[in-house]
Design a protein around this motif. Structure first.
Motif, PDB file in Angstrom:
ATOM      1  N   ALA A   1     -28.308  -1.715  38.858  1.00 61.69           N
ATOM      2  CA  ALA A   1     -27.235  -0.848  38.352  1.00 61.69           C
ATOM      3  C   ALA A   1     -25.961  -1.650  38.100  1.00 61.69           C
ATOM      4  CB  ALA A   1     -26.965   0.277  39.338  1.00 61.69           C
ATOM      5  N   ILE A   2     -25.653  -2.563  39.008  1.00 59.46           N
ATOM      6  CA  ILE A   2     -24.461  -3.401  38.824  1.00 59.46           C
ATOM      7  C   ILE A   2     -24.645  -4.308  37.614  1.00 59.46           C
ATOM      8  CG2 ILE A   2     -23.125  -5.288  39.838  1.00 59.46           C
ATOM      9  CD1 ILE A   2     -23.580  -3.933  42.564  1.00 59.46           C
ATOM     10  N   GLN A   3     -25.821  -4.874  37.442  1.00 58.14           N
ATOM     11  CA  GLN A   3     -26.080  -5.747  36.294  1.00 58.14           C
ATOM     12  C   GLN A   3     -25.985  -4.972  34.984  1.00 58.14           C
ATOM     13  OE1 GLN A   3     -29.888  -7.393  37.325  1.00 58.14           O
ATOM     14  NE2 GLN A   3     -28.976  -9.188  38.330  1.00 58.14           N
ATOM     15  N   ARG A   4     -26.523  -3.755  34.943  1.00 59.45           N
ATOM     16  CA  ARG A   4     -26.407  -2.934  33.727  1.00 59.45           C
ATOM     17  C   ARG A   4     -24.953  -2.632  33.419  1.00 59.45           C
ATOM     18  NH1 ARG A   4     -30.754   0.010  35.922  1.00 59.45           N
ATOM     19  NH2 ARG A   4     -29.278   1.573  36.660  1.00 59.45           N
ATOM     20  N   HIS A   5     -24.195  -2.275  34.460  1.00 57.53           N
ATOM     21  CA  HIS A   5     -22.780  -1.943  34.262  1.00 57.53           C
ATOM     22  C   HIS A   5     -21.994  -3.165  33.787  1.00 57.53           C
ATOM     23  CE1 HIS A   5     -19.035   0.194  34.771  1.00 57.53           C
ATOM     24  NE2 HIS A   5     -18.575  -0.805  35.498  1.00 57.53           N
ATOM     25  N   SER A   6     -22.218  -4.318  34.405  1.00 52.59           N
ATOM     26  CA  SER A   6     -21.468  -5.516  34.019  1.00 52.59           C
ATOM     27  C   SER A   6     -21.904  -6.017  32.648  1.00 52.59           C
ATOM     28  CB  SER A   6     -21.612  -6.614  35.065  1.00 52.59           C
ATOM     29  OG  SER A   6     -22.957  -7.036  35.151  1.00 52.59           O
ATOM     30  N   ALA A   7     -23.174  -5.814  32.274  1.00 50.30           N
ATOM     31  CA  ALA A   7     -23.627  -6.219  30.944  1.00 50.30           C
ATOM     32  C   ALA A   7     -22.980  -5.359  29.868  1.00 50.30           C
ATOM     33  CB  ALA A   7     -25.145  -6.113  30.841  1.00 50.30           C
TER      34      ALA A   7
ATOM     35  N   ALA B   1     -22.012   3.821  45.478  1.00 48.60           N
ATOM     36  CA  ALA B   1     -21.995   3.908  46.938  1.00 48.60           C
ATOM     37  C   ALA B   1     -22.487   5.269  47.416  1.00 48.60           C
ATOM     38  CB  ALA B   1     -20.588   3.657  47.456  1.00 48.60           C
ATOM     39  N   SER B   2     -22.356   6.298  46.592  1.00 50.28           N
ATOM     40  CA  SER B   2     -22.752   7.632  47.030  1.00 50.28           C
ATOM     41  C   SER B   2     -24.266   7.796  47.088  1.00 50.28           C
ATOM     42  CB  SER B   2     -22.155   8.696  46.106  1.00 50.28           C
ATOM     43  OG  SER B   2     -22.766   8.610  44.840  1.00 50.28           O
ATOM     44  N   ASN B   3     -24.984   6.948  46.370  1.00 48.43           N
ATOM     45  CA  ASN B   3     -26.442   7.014  46.381  1.00 48.43           C
ATOM     46  C   ASN B   3     -26.948   6.222  47.591  1.00 48.43           C
ATOM     47  OD1 ASN B   3     -29.111   7.322  45.800  1.00 48.43           O
ATOM     48  ND2 ASN B   3     -29.037   6.284  43.804  1.00 48.43           N
ATOM     49  N   LYS B   4     -26.972   6.853  48.745  1.00 43.11           N
ATOM     50  CA  LYS B   4     -27.314   6.188  50.004  1.00 43.11           C
ATOM     51  C   LYS B   4     -28.789   5.796  50.078  1.00 43.11           C
ATOM     52  CE  LYS B   4     -23.291   6.684  51.937  1.00 43.11           C
ATOM     53  NZ  LYS B   4     -22.418   5.586  52.175  1.00 43.11           N
ATOM     54  N   ASN B   5     -29.651   6.512  49.371  1.00 44.60           N
ATOM     55  CA  ASN B   5     -31.084   6.256  49.470  1.00 44.60           C
ATOM     56  C   ASN B   5     -31.561   5.179  48.496  1.00 44.60           C
ATOM     57  OD1 ASN B   5     -31.270   8.229  51.432  1.00 44.60           O
ATOM     58  ND2 ASN B   5     -31.646   9.841  49.915  1.00 44.60           N
ATOM     59  N   ALA B   6     -30.651   4.612  47.676  1.00 48.44           N
ATOM     60  CA  ALA B   6     -31.062   3.595  46.717  1.00 48.44           C
ATOM     61  C   ALA B   6     -31.352   2.288  47.439  1.00 48.44           C
ATOM     62  CB  ALA B   6     -29.967   3.387  45.678  1.00 48.44           C
ATOM     63  N   SER B   7     -32.378   1.602  46.960  1.00 47.72           N
ATOM     64  CA  SER B   7     -32.711   0.314  47.569  1.00 47.72           C
ATOM     65  C   SER B   7     -31.731  -0.740  47.064  1.00 47.72           C
ATOM     66  CB  SER B   7     -34.141  -0.079  47.214  1.00 47.72           C
ATOM     67  OG  SER B   7     -34.226  -0.360  45.832  1.00 47.72           O
ATOM     68  N   LEU B   8     -31.744  -1.883  47.704  1.00 42.14           N
ATOM     69  CA  LEU B   8     -30.868  -2.977  47.318  1.00 42.14           C
ATOM     70  C   LEU B   8     -31.190  -3.417  45.895  1.00 42.14           C
ATOM     71  CD1 LEU B   8     -28.709  -5.029  48.051  1.00 42.14           C
ATOM     72  CD2 LEU B   8     -30.502  -6.495  48.955  1.00 42.14           C
ATOM     73  N   ASP B   9     -32.459  -3.452  45.538  1.00 44.04           N
ATOM     74  CA  ASP B   9     -32.885  -3.852  44.205  1.00 44.04           C
ATOM     75  C   ASP B   9     -32.343  -2.886  43.140  1.00 44.04           C
ATOM     76  OD1 ASP B   9     -34.293  -5.557  42.448  1.00 44.04           O
ATOM     77  OD2 ASP B   9     -35.862  -4.009  42.272  1.00 44.04           O
ATOM     78  N   GLU B  10     -32.377  -1.579  43.406  1.00 49.69           N
ATOM     79  CA  GLU B  10     -31.851  -0.583  42.469  1.00 49.69           C
ATOM     80  C   GLU B  10     -30.344  -0.741  42.303  1.00 49.69           C
ATOM     81  OE1 GLU B  10     -33.081   3.064  44.209  1.00 49.69           O
ATOM     82  OE2 GLU B  10     -35.085   2.995  43.332  1.00 49.69           O
ATOM     83  N   ARG B  11     -29.650  -1.006  43.384  1.00 50.69           N
ATOM     84  CA  ARG B  11     -28.192  -1.197  43.308  1.00 50.69           C
ATOM     85  C   ARG B  11     -27.844  -2.446  42.500  1.00 50.69           C
ATOM     86  NH1 ARG B  11     -25.386   0.981  48.701  1.00 50.69           N
ATOM     87  NH2 ARG B  11     -26.874   2.593  49.193  1.00 50.69           N
ATOM     88  N   VAL B  12     -28.560  -3.531  42.719  1.00 51.80           N
ATOM     89  CA  VAL B  12     -28.297  -4.767  41.980  1.00 51.80           C
ATOM     90  C   VAL B  12     -28.540  -4.540  40.492  1.00 51.80           C
ATOM     91  CG1 VAL B  12     -29.122  -7.124  41.597  1.00 51.80           C
ATOM     92  CG2 VAL B  12     -28.730  -6.310  43.928  1.00 51.80           C
TER      93      VAL B  12
END
Length: 191
Positions: free
Chosen positions: A101-107, A88-99
């Motif tokens: 990151a979440i997929q990498r973390h959950s994997a 959440a702190s990375n405000k400039n990240a696009s939606l695609d980058e956030r998704v």
């Protein structure tokens, strides 16, 4: 016609060379002073070891184990929240980058709330305390949210043979003897 080859058999009867040597008898007038059983440090930061004796109250052990499991769960969920805060702190990240990151973390975590990082609690007992360890393991095995594994082993305990008149000296001229004791360790983890 097939001929049978003589098969090698391994004898299950211990030979004289494989048997442990008996300790010699203690001299007359000598007593044995028992030292505390050596303790090991946990292999991981997340595991907590609880040593029990035959006189340790059952309810006390179960309360300590449950308290440690709850603490481990809180710490695991806090690390999961730290990832969410970084994301959440990375405000400039696009939606695609956030998704991604979440997929990498959950994997890497296999989804869920991070219980694989919650750690385990190990309850240890030797000698007569083995019965108490089994009782604690059975109690937590009946709980719906716990996984219990039992592991047997042996521990070498060192004793001092103290001859009369040398009692003031701790480990001075006395003889040291090592005896082997059976041990049982119950590893309790959240599902």
């Amino acid at each position: 016609m097939a001929t049978e080859q003589p098969s090698e058999t391994v004898s299950q009867v211990p030979t004289e060379a494989s048997k442990p040597a008996k300790l010699p008898p203690i001299p007359k007038g000598a007593t044995i002073r028992r030292r505390p059983i050596p303790t090991r440090t946990p292999s991981t930061r997340a595991s907590r070891r609880i040593y029990i004796t035959p006189k340790t109250p059952f309810r006390s052990v179960t309360a300590r184990v449950r308290k440690q499991l709850d603490k481990n769960l809180r710490e695991a969920s806090a690390s999961n929240k730290a990832f969410t805060n970084r994301l959440a702190s990375n405000k400039n990240a696009s939606l695609d980058e956030r998704v991604r990151a979440i997929q990498r973390h959950s994997a890497s975590k296999d989804g869920g709330i991070g219980l694989e990082d919650a750690g385990e609690v190990v309850v240890l007992g030797t000698g007569r305390a083995i019965q108490k360890v089994v009782e604690v393991a059975m109690f937590f095995q009946k709980q719906q949210d716990c996984i219990v594994r039992l592991k047997t082993g042996s521990v070498g305990a060192v004793d001092d043979v103290v001859v009369e008149g040398e009692e003031e000296e701790w480990g001075g001229e006395g003889e040291e003897r090592t005896r082997m004791m059976s041990s049982l360790e119950a590893s309790i983890k959240l599902k």
